[in-house]
Motif scaffolding. Structure first.
Motif, PDB file in Angstrom:
ATOM      1  N   GLY A  90       3.406  15.755  -4.262  1.00  0.00           N
ATOM      2  CA  GLY A  90       3.857  15.448  -5.602  1.00  0.00           C
ATOM      3  C   GLY A  90       3.510  14.031  -6.001  1.00  0.00           C
ATOM      4  O   GLY A  90       3.047  13.227  -5.182  1.00  0.00           O
ATOM      5  N   PRO A  91       3.710  13.682  -7.273  1.00  0.00           N
ATOM      6  CA  PRO A  91       3.420  12.320  -7.735  1.00  0.00           C
ATOM      7  C   PRO A  91       4.139  11.239  -6.931  1.00  0.00           C
ATOM      8  O   PRO A  91       3.558  10.192  -6.630  1.00  0.00           O
ATOM      9  N   LEU A  92       5.402  11.488  -6.543  1.00  0.00           N
ATOM     10  CA  LEU A  92       6.132  10.499  -5.754  1.00  0.00           C
ATOM     11  C   LEU A  92       5.520  10.330  -4.370  1.00  0.00           C
ATOM     12  O   LEU A  92       5.476   9.222  -3.827  1.00  0.00           O
ATOM     13  N   ASP A  93       5.066  11.445  -3.775  1.00  0.00           N
ATOM     14  CA  ASP A  93       4.421  11.367  -2.463  1.00  0.00           C
ATOM     15  C   ASP A  93       3.172  10.500  -2.536  1.00  0.00           C
ATOM     16  O   ASP A  93       2.922   9.668  -1.659  1.00  0.00           O
ATOM     17  N   PHE A  94       2.376  10.690  -3.576  1.00  0.00           N
ATOM     18  CA  PHE A  94       1.169   9.886  -3.746  1.00  0.00           C
ATOM     19  C   PHE A  94       1.518   8.418  -3.981  1.00  0.00           C
ATOM     20  O   PHE A  94       0.865   7.516  -3.441  1.00  0.00           O
ATOM     21  N   ALA A  95       2.536   8.176  -4.803  1.00  0.00           N
ATOM     22  CA  ALA A  95       2.928   6.796  -5.100  1.00  0.00           C
ATOM     23  C   ALA A  95       3.361   6.076  -3.823  1.00  0.00           C
ATOM     24  O   ALA A  95       2.927   4.942  -3.550  1.00  0.00           O
ATOM     25  N   ARG A  96       4.188   6.729  -3.023  1.00  0.00           N
ATOM     26  CA  ARG A  96       4.667   6.095  -1.795  1.00  0.00           C
ATOM     27  C   ARG A  96       3.547   5.952  -0.771  1.00  0.00           C
ATOM     28  O   ARG A  96       3.482   4.964  -0.028  1.00  0.00           O
ATOM     29  N   TYR A  97       2.661   6.936  -0.735  1.00  0.00           N
ATOM     30  CA  TYR A  97       1.545   6.862   0.215  1.00  0.00           C
ATOM     31  C   TYR A  97       0.651   5.670  -0.110  1.00  0.00           C
ATOM     32  O   TYR A  97       0.280   4.893   0.781  1.00  0.00           O
ATOM     33  N   PHE A  98       0.302   5.499  -1.377  1.00  0.00           N
ATOM     34  CA  PHE A  98      -0.643   4.442  -1.722  1.00  0.00           C
ATOM     35  C   PHE A  98      -0.028   3.052  -1.665  1.00  0.00           C
ATOM     36  O   PHE A  98      -0.745   2.083  -1.382  1.00  0.00           O
ATOM     37  N   ILE A  99       1.266   2.922  -1.898  1.00  0.00           N
ATOM     38  CA  ILE A  99       1.867   1.610  -1.698  1.00  0.00           C
ATOM     39  C   ILE A  99       1.917   1.299  -0.205  1.00  0.00           C
ATOM     40  O   ILE A  99       1.758   0.140   0.217  1.00  0.00           O
ATOM     41  N   ALA A 100       2.083   2.352   0.617  1.00  0.00           N
ATOM     42  CA  ALA A 100       2.014   2.159   2.071  1.00  0.00           C
ATOM     43  C   ALA A 100       0.604   1.765   2.492  1.00  0.00           C
ATOM     44  O   ALA A 100       0.424   0.904   3.362  1.00  0.00           O
ATOM     45  N   VAL A 101      -0.408   2.376   1.875  1.00  0.00           N
ATOM     46  CA  VAL A 101      -1.800   2.012   2.156  1.00  0.00           C
ATOM     47  C   VAL A 101      -2.046   0.550   1.799  1.00  0.00           C
ATOM     48  O   VAL A 101      -2.709  -0.184   2.543  1.00  0.00           O
ATOM     49  N   PHE A 102      -1.502   0.133   0.671  1.00  0.00           N
ATOM     50  CA  PHE A 102      -1.649  -1.265   0.251  1.00  0.00           C
ATOM     51  C   PHE A 102      -1.082  -2.206   1.312  1.00  0.00           C
ATOM     52  O   PHE A 102      -1.720  -3.198   1.691  1.00  0.00           O
ATOM     53  N   VAL A 103       0.108  -1.893   1.817  1.00  0.00           N
ATOM     54  CA  VAL A 103       0.742  -2.751   2.830  1.00  0.00           C
ATOM     55  C   VAL A 103      -0.070  -2.746   4.120  1.00  0.00           C
ATOM     56  O   VAL A 103      -0.290  -3.800   4.737  1.00  0.00           O
ATOM     57  N   VAL A 104      -0.538  -1.560   4.532  1.00  0.00           N
ATOM     58  CA  VAL A 104      -1.344  -1.463   5.753  1.00  0.00           C
ATOM     59  C   VAL A 104      -2.602  -2.322   5.631  1.00  0.00           C
ATOM     60  O   VAL A 104      -2.959  -3.070   6.549  1.00  0.00           O
ATOM     61  N   ARG A 105      -3.256  -2.213   4.492  1.00  0.00           N
ATOM     62  CA  ARG A 105      -4.488  -2.990   4.294  1.00  0.00           C
ATOM     63  C   ARG A 105      -4.211  -4.493   4.313  1.00  0.00           C
ATOM     64  O   ARG A 105      -4.998  -5.274   4.856  1.00  0.00           O
ATOM     65  N   GLN A 106      -3.085  -4.908   3.745  1.00  0.00           N
ATOM     66  CA  GLN A 106      -2.750  -6.326   3.718  1.00  0.00           C
ATOM     67  C   GLN A 106      -2.460  -6.851   5.119  1.00  0.00           C
ATOM     68  O   GLN A 106      -2.809  -7.990   5.450  1.00  0.00           O
ATOM     69  N   LEU A 107      -1.829  -6.034   5.937  1.00  0.00           N
ATOM     70  CA  LEU A 107      -1.439  -6.465   7.273  1.00  0.00           C
ATOM     71  C   LEU A 107      -2.568  -6.394   8.292  1.00  0.00           C
ATOM     72  O   LEU A 107      -2.485  -7.026   9.342  1.00  0.00           O
ATOM     73  N   THR A 108      -3.606  -5.631   8.004  1.00  0.00           N
ATOM     74  CA  THR A 108      -4.649  -5.392   9.007  1.00  0.00           C
ATOM     75  C   THR A 108      -6.036  -5.835   8.569  1.00  0.00           C
ATOM     76  O   THR A 108      -7.022  -5.507   9.224  1.00  0.00           O
ATOM     77  N   VAL A 109      -6.138  -6.566   7.468  1.00  0.00           N
ATOM     78  CA  VAL A 109      -7.451  -7.012   7.006  1.00  0.00           C
ATOM     79  C   VAL A 109      -8.083  -7.946   8.050  1.00  0.00           C
ATOM     80  O   VAL A 109      -7.396  -8.748   8.687  1.00  0.00           O
ATOM     81  N   VAL A 110      -9.394  -7.811   8.255  1.00  0.00           N
ATOM     82  CA  VAL A 110     -10.125  -8.583   9.264  1.00  0.00           C
ATOM     83  C   VAL A 110     -11.418  -9.101   8.642  1.00  0.00           C
ATOM     84  O   VAL A 110     -12.065  -8.392   7.868  1.00  0.00           O
ATOM     85  N   TRP A 111     -11.811 -10.318   8.995  1.00  0.00           N
ATOM     86  CA  TRP A 111     -13.041 -10.903   8.463  1.00  0.00           C
ATOM     87  C   TRP A 111     -13.817 -11.661   9.553  1.00  0.00           C
ATOM     88  O   TRP A 111     -14.711 -12.447   9.262  1.00  0.00           O
TER      89      TRP A 111
END
Length: 262
Positions: free
Chosen positions: A55-76
């Motif tokens: 559902g829309p809420l599932d997608f919303a929560r999933y993508f905010i979780a993706v945002f947090v994961v990306r912020q915590l694991t970014v590598v350069w």
């Protein structure tokens, strides 16, 4: 142990102070990882008809979780190490009584600590805009997510550092990372949850490291079902593979680097 603790504390303190000099730039780096927020709007609209099993809420929560994961694991690290080799700065680091990789690890960890307030600010802003998506994760999921974030960062750092070692042979080791990113963007769950992928594509992707760098931890914190035994096993196997390759490239690369007159 005291000597190890002193070196670790000193490296982290120096790198953290360095990162604090660029607080405005840290905010820009955090904003540069906002692609999941953009995709969130697209997928929540597309999910209105219930065609994807989420559902829309599932997608919303999933993508905010993706945002947090990306912020915590970014590598350069690949870009930094490539520059050190090309400019010859690695030579002075090799003379110091510590493996140069730990300087990069300390830099990444310190940057994460300095970035944390901006992550909290952006997540809070998201929930102000989408208050219906607010949820409090189960404490077990939260603890599992915290542990996974560390594992994901370690695996992603190891993979990219392995690519970085190719700088001993080519001046554009970062090009390998850019090619790798194309597969990462599609198969990691960054652009869409793997649950909506065709079954054959999903099954193949789940044996690659990509889903476990984004989809796996994001699903855990979002409360979506995951296969823990398989996930941990695949992460472990890819970690062993890249660790062995990393050490082999490091030993061969140092001989190549010395041969270049370093």
């Amino acid at each position: 142990m005291n000597d190890l603790w002193h070196k670790t504390r000193t490296l982290l303190a120096v790198q953290y102070a360095y990162m604090l000099e660029y607080r405005a730039e840290l905010l820009l780096w955090a904003l540069s990882g906002s692609l999941p927020i953009i995709l969130l709007g697209l997928w929540t609209q597309a999910a209105q008809g219930g065609r994807f099993g989420l559902g829309p809420l599932d997608f919303a929560r999933y993508f905010i979780a993706v945002f947090v994961v990306r912020q915590l694991t970014v590598v350069w690290v690949v870009w930094e190490f490539e520059r050190e080799v090309v400019e010859g700065r690695l030579s002075s680091y090799l003379l110091q009584p510590i493996d140069p990789v730990w300087r990069h690890v300390a830099g990444h960890v310190s940057e994460r600590l300095a970035r944390l307030p901006f992550i909290v600010l952006l997540v809070g802003l998201f929930f102000l805009l989408y208050p219906s998506a607010f949820w409090i994760p189960d404490w077990r999921n939260a603890l599992a997510f915290a542990a996974l974030a560390v594992l994901v960062f370690a695996l992603r750092f190891l993979i990219q550092y392995t690519f970085a070692l190719l700088a001993f042979w080519t001046e554009r080791a970062s090009a390998i990372e850019e090619l790798w990113f194309l597969c990462y963007a599609y198969l990691s769950g960054l652009i869409a949850p793997l649950t909506i992928f065709p079954p054959v594509v999903r099954e193949i992707a789940l044996w690659t490291p990509f889903p476990y760098l984004v989809y796996f931890p994001a699903s855990v914190i979002a409360g979506l079902p995951v296969n823990w035994p398989r996930g941990l096993l695949v992460m472990f196997l890819w970690g062993i593979l890249f660790f062995g390759l990393n050490r082999w490239l490091w030993r061969r690369g140092l001989k190549q680097y010395s041969g270049m007159g370093a």
